[in-house]
Design a protein around this motif. Structure first.
Motif, PDB file in Angstrom:
ATOM      1  N   ARG A  10       0.869  -1.176   0.000  1.00  0.00           N
ATOM      2  CA  ARG A  10       0.000   0.000   0.000  1.00  0.00           C
ATOM      3  C   ARG A  10       0.905   1.224   0.000  1.00  0.00           C
ATOM      4  O   ARG A  10       1.889   1.291   0.746  1.00  0.00           O
ATOM      5  CB  ARG A  10      -0.885  -0.010   1.237  1.00  0.00           C
ATOM      6  N   ASP A  66      -1.105  -1.034  -4.337  1.00  0.00           N
ATOM      7  CA  ASP A  66      -2.362  -0.555  -3.755  1.00  0.00           C
ATOM      8  C   ASP A  66      -2.193   0.930  -3.466  1.00  0.00           C
ATOM      9  O   ASP A  66      -1.729   1.313  -2.398  1.00  0.00           O
ATOM     10  CB  ASP A  66      -2.664  -1.334  -2.476  1.00  0.00           C
ATOM     11  N   ASP A  94      -3.177   4.534  -2.492  1.00  0.00           N
ATOM     12  CA  ASP A  94      -4.180   5.245  -1.706  1.00  0.00           C
ATOM     13  C   ASP A  94      -3.821   6.723  -1.728  1.00  0.00           C
ATOM     14  O   ASP A  94      -2.836   7.132  -1.106  1.00  0.00           O
ATOM     15  CB  ASP A  94      -4.199   4.723  -0.267  1.00  0.00           C
ATOM     16  N   ASP A 127       4.601   0.953   5.215  1.00  0.00           N
ATOM     17  CA  ASP A 127       4.301  -0.457   4.979  1.00  0.00           C
ATOM     18  C   ASP A 127       5.606  -1.232   5.154  1.00  0.00           C
ATOM     19  O   ASP A 127       6.440  -1.307   4.248  1.00  0.00           O
ATOM     20  CB  ASP A 127       3.742  -0.642   3.571  1.00  0.00           C
TER      21      ASP A 127
END
Length: 323
Positions: A127, A146, A148, A156
């Motif tokens: 992420r 991922d 965002d 992460d």
């Protein structure tokens, strides 16, 4: 005897963002002056050790050639800027970032520097965030990430990504806290007269300073009404009636121009307004909830947990005035 320092490598390139470089290095320097032990040793590394012309036009001298740096390093930080696409497309630059990442305890990017980490494969299966303006591009180019676009920064594992520009300051303060504890991080924040403990999951863009609604008068009128009348009935039927369109059409307009439904926009606007009231006033939670259009303090609480990962009371305790 000199205490060995934490080796912090800041990788830059032509058209990098000067403020991102200075946010990182200024936090580290301030931490050293506030007693960081071991101290930080920040070095600006560039391709072939050449000076880099920043996006602002100022030229920075390099302290090291990226190609000649050998590990181990405490942290490798890739800054962003208008030159991020050229940097990510430079196979040699990316390969040296990949090589140094293997011998660094932490790896981070700021803003569009995430493009370089992505090309190096360092964000695969993770992420990550980047500047809101290129989040869609990054996600489309690298579906294995991922992406965002909301938070200020994301950590992460040993890989961190920050949203852009001054979020470099927030991420570097988080590193200082991790390395030396919260007391030193607070001392650095006070010396820099900056927001203390701004959480990584705080939104990149407040809805109240976001870019103007793109070119649709009906959407703009509804948005202006929402932000000016948070304690009114802002359900989709009421908003559609005010705009003179069907509920379905209004929802489609919001999705097309704002990327979210009217209900989601209203909830976000109310939550952000409540966060400002909690910090800037001593109003009880019930009054804050009422002024911002929440039916109850429990509804306010749930909205805060969804958006900020914390409760209104915790938000006020951390960010409210201590005077």
């Amino acid at each position: 005897m000199t205490t060995p320092g934490r080796r912090m490598v800041i990788a830059a390139y032509d058209d990098a963002e000067l403020l991102e470089i200075s946010c990182v290095t200024s936090v580290l320097d301030t931490a050293n002056r506030q007693g960081a032990s071991p101290p930080y040793e920040a070095r600006l590394a560039t391709p072939e050790g050449r000076p880099v012309r920043c996006a602002s036009g100022l030229v920075l001298a390099s302290q090291a050639a990226l190609e000649k740096i050998r590990g181990p390093a405490d942290s490798l930080i890739i800054v962003g800027g208008r030159g991020h696409r050229a940097a990510a497309g430079n196979a040699r630059f990316v390969e040296h970032v990949r090589r140094l990442a293997k011998v660094s305890r932490r790896v981070a990017s700021v803003c569009t520097g995430a493009s370089v980490l992505a090309e190096a494969g360092l964000l695969d299966g993770r992420r990550a965030t980047t500047h809101w303006s290129i989040a869609g591009e990054l996600a489309a180019r690298h579906p294995e990430i991922d992406v965002d676009p909301a938070p200020l920064y994301i950590r992460d594992g040993r890989i961190s990504t920050a949203a852009g520009v001054t979020s470099a300051l927030d991420l570097t303060l988080a590193f200082v806290e991790e390395d030396h504890g919260p007391a030193l991080a607070r001392s650095v924040a006070r010396m820099m007269v900056t927001y203390l403990q701004r959480p990584g999951n705080q939104a990149q863009i407040s809805m109240f300073v976001a870019a103007p609604v793109p070119g649709h008068r009906t959407v703009q009128q509804v948005v202006e009404h929402i932000t000016a009348a948070l304690d009114h009935d802002l359900g989709v039927p009421a908003l559609a009636e005010r705009a003179g369109v069907s509920e379905r059409h209004l929802t489609r307009l919001f999705l097309d121009h704002l990327g979210q439904t009217p209900a989601r926009f209203v909830r976000t606007a109310r939550t952000e307004a409540a966060s400002h009231l909690l910090v800037s006033s001593e109003l009880p939670l019930s009054a804050v909830a009422r002024r911002c259009g929440f039916r109850s303090t429990e509804t306010l609480r749930q909205a805060f947990l969804d958006r900020y990962g914390t409760t209104p009371s915790q938000h006020r305790a951390i960010h409210g005035s201590t005077s």
